[in-house]
Design an enzyme around this catalytic site. Structure first.
Site, short mmCIF file in Angstrom:
data_model
loop_
_atom_site.label_atom_id
_atom_site.label_comp_id
_atom_site.label_asym_id
_atom_site.label_seq_id
_atom_site.Cartn_x
_atom_site.Cartn_y
_atom_site.Cartn_z
N SER A 1 1.41 -0.69 2.24
CA SER A 1 0.36 -1.64 1.88
C SER A 1 -0.17 -2.30 3.14
O SER A 1 0.56 -2.44 4.13
CB SER A 1 0.96 -2.72 0.97
OG SER A 1 0.06 -3.80 0.83
N TYR B 1 7.72 -9.08 1.16
CA TYR B 1 6.90 -7.91 0.80
C TYR B 1 6.44 -7.23 2.09
O TYR B 1 6.49 -6.00 2.21
CB TYR B 1 5.70 -8.35 -0.05
CG TYR B 1 4.85 -7.19 -0.56
CD1 TYR B 1 5.37 -6.25 -1.44
CD2 TYR B 1 3.52 -7.06 -0.17
CE1 TYR B 1 4.58 -5.20 -1.91
CE2 TYR B 1 2.72 -6.02 -0.65
CZ TYR B 1 3.26 -5.09 -1.52
OH TYR B 1 2.49 -4.05 -1.99
#
Ligand code: NAP
Length: 325
Positions: free
Chosen positions: A158, A183
């Protein structure tokens, strides 16, 4: 040879769909595994690969949900897997290897984002454990079944990798949890994993890639309060999408499908992709947008160090036993 981290002018872009990047590609006789292949981008990936003729194995932590989502698609097989449980990873891999089949495409797509602090297994931080360690163990356990001379292994990372490199002094956030940094670390780990896997596997003709799929509203955002998504400009108070750069799930699945199948990537590997092309480097100035890959995420020394740590934590490293395959 190392593949340069810059565009190859693929001719595809942010609005290309998985079906478009597969046009003219026949996957008949190929076997793909797509983790999380029954929700969001994974579901679209499963649909696209199956419609191009691939047999797709979808290992699911919620078998009933997977049956409902993909049970009716011809050529799709469902199995069980929980990436936070190394015993489950091992059992799935052993079941698969015992069938004697070979893997041509492996898409490590499953993931969790910005969840509240959660501990799994021996106290591991859940995003690092699910997004990285589970996939690390899975690929290493499945290595004997990965087709030499042609297989591709794709890690869905990502643009969120920009939130953090690997926190070597506190990889499990034992001293102050931050859901976005966690994350970010996990998604940096996905990129570094592809760098090191490609370095280890390329002599066998197996290549690895990582990618950012784009921004897509899927169940991934389940841990984000509405107010946070409104403040980020993603949705309005009624939940209507606001950000015009958001992709549809069919567009969001395109880059991973392209990385897994495109003849344009023949002989290449170890690179981070976005919008169905190899991405460039992220600008030094963090305020200059979210495109490109950070240097720390593709650093070969960081990639080797993460591999060593992951091997220690999970107790598996196919390349110490399979050397010379
Ligand atoms: N959507 C975006 O904007 C976006 C942006 C950048 C990157 N990504 C990346 O794209 C990937 C797919 O995301 P998505 O948007 O499609 O999200 P999603 O719809 O929530 O799908 C994630 C999948 O991962 C599975 N999963 C989660 N934890 C698991 C575990 N412990 N074991 C096995 N499977 C597990 C989920 O299973 P359950 O349904 O059973 O929970 C689900 O099938 C993720 O890696 C994400 O980080 C997405």
């Amino acid at each position: 040879m190392t593949t340069p981290q810059h565009s190859i002018g693929s001719g595809f872009g942010a609005r290309s769909t998985a079906a478009e990047v597969l046009r003219g590609i026949d996957l008949t006789g190929k076997l793909a595994i797509v983790t999380g292949g029954y929700s969001g981008l994974g579901l679209e990936t499963t649909r696209a690969l199956a419609s191009a003729g691939a047999h797709v194995v979808v290992p699911a932590r919620r078998r009933e949900a997977a049956l409902e989502a993909v049970g009716g698609i011809s050529g799709v097989e469902i199995d069980t897997l929980d990436l936070t449980d190394l015993g489950s990873v091992r059992s799935f891999a052993e079941r698969f290897v015992e069938t004697g089949r070979s893997i041509d495409i492996m898409i490590n797509n499953a993931g969790v984002m910005a969840c509240p602090e959660t501990r799994v297994g021996p106290g591991w931080e859940a995003q690092f454990a699910t997004n990285h360690l589970g996939h690390y163990a899975l690929v290493n356990r499945l290595w004997p079944a990965i087709t030499p001379g042609g297989a591709r292994i794709v890690s869905v990372s990502s643009a969120g990798h920009r939130h953090s490199g690997i926190r070597w002094d506190d990889v499990h956030f034992e001293h102050g949890y931050d859901k976005w940094k966690a994350y970010g670390q996990a998604k940096t780990a996905n990129v570094l994993f592809a760098v090191q896997l490609d370095a280890l596997a390329r002599d066998s003709g197996v290549r690895a890639f990582s990618l950012h799929p784009g921004g897509i509203l899927t169940p991934l955002q389940r841990h984000l309060p509405t107010e946070e998504m409104v403040a980020l400009g993603w949705i309005d108070e009624e939940g209507t999408p606001l950000n015009p750069s958001f992709k549809s799930p069919e567009e969001g699945a395109a880059t991973q499908v392209w990385a897994a199948t495109s003849p344009q990537l023949e002989g290449m590997g170890g690179v981070y992709c976005e919008d169905c092309d190899i991405a460039g480097r992220a600008p030094q100035d963090p305020s200059a947008g979210t495109g490109g890959v950070r240097e720390y995420a593709t650093d070969p020394a960081e990639a080797a160090r993460l591999w060593t740590l992951s091997a220690e934590l999970t107790g598996v490293d196919a390349f110490t036993v399979a050397a010379g395959r």
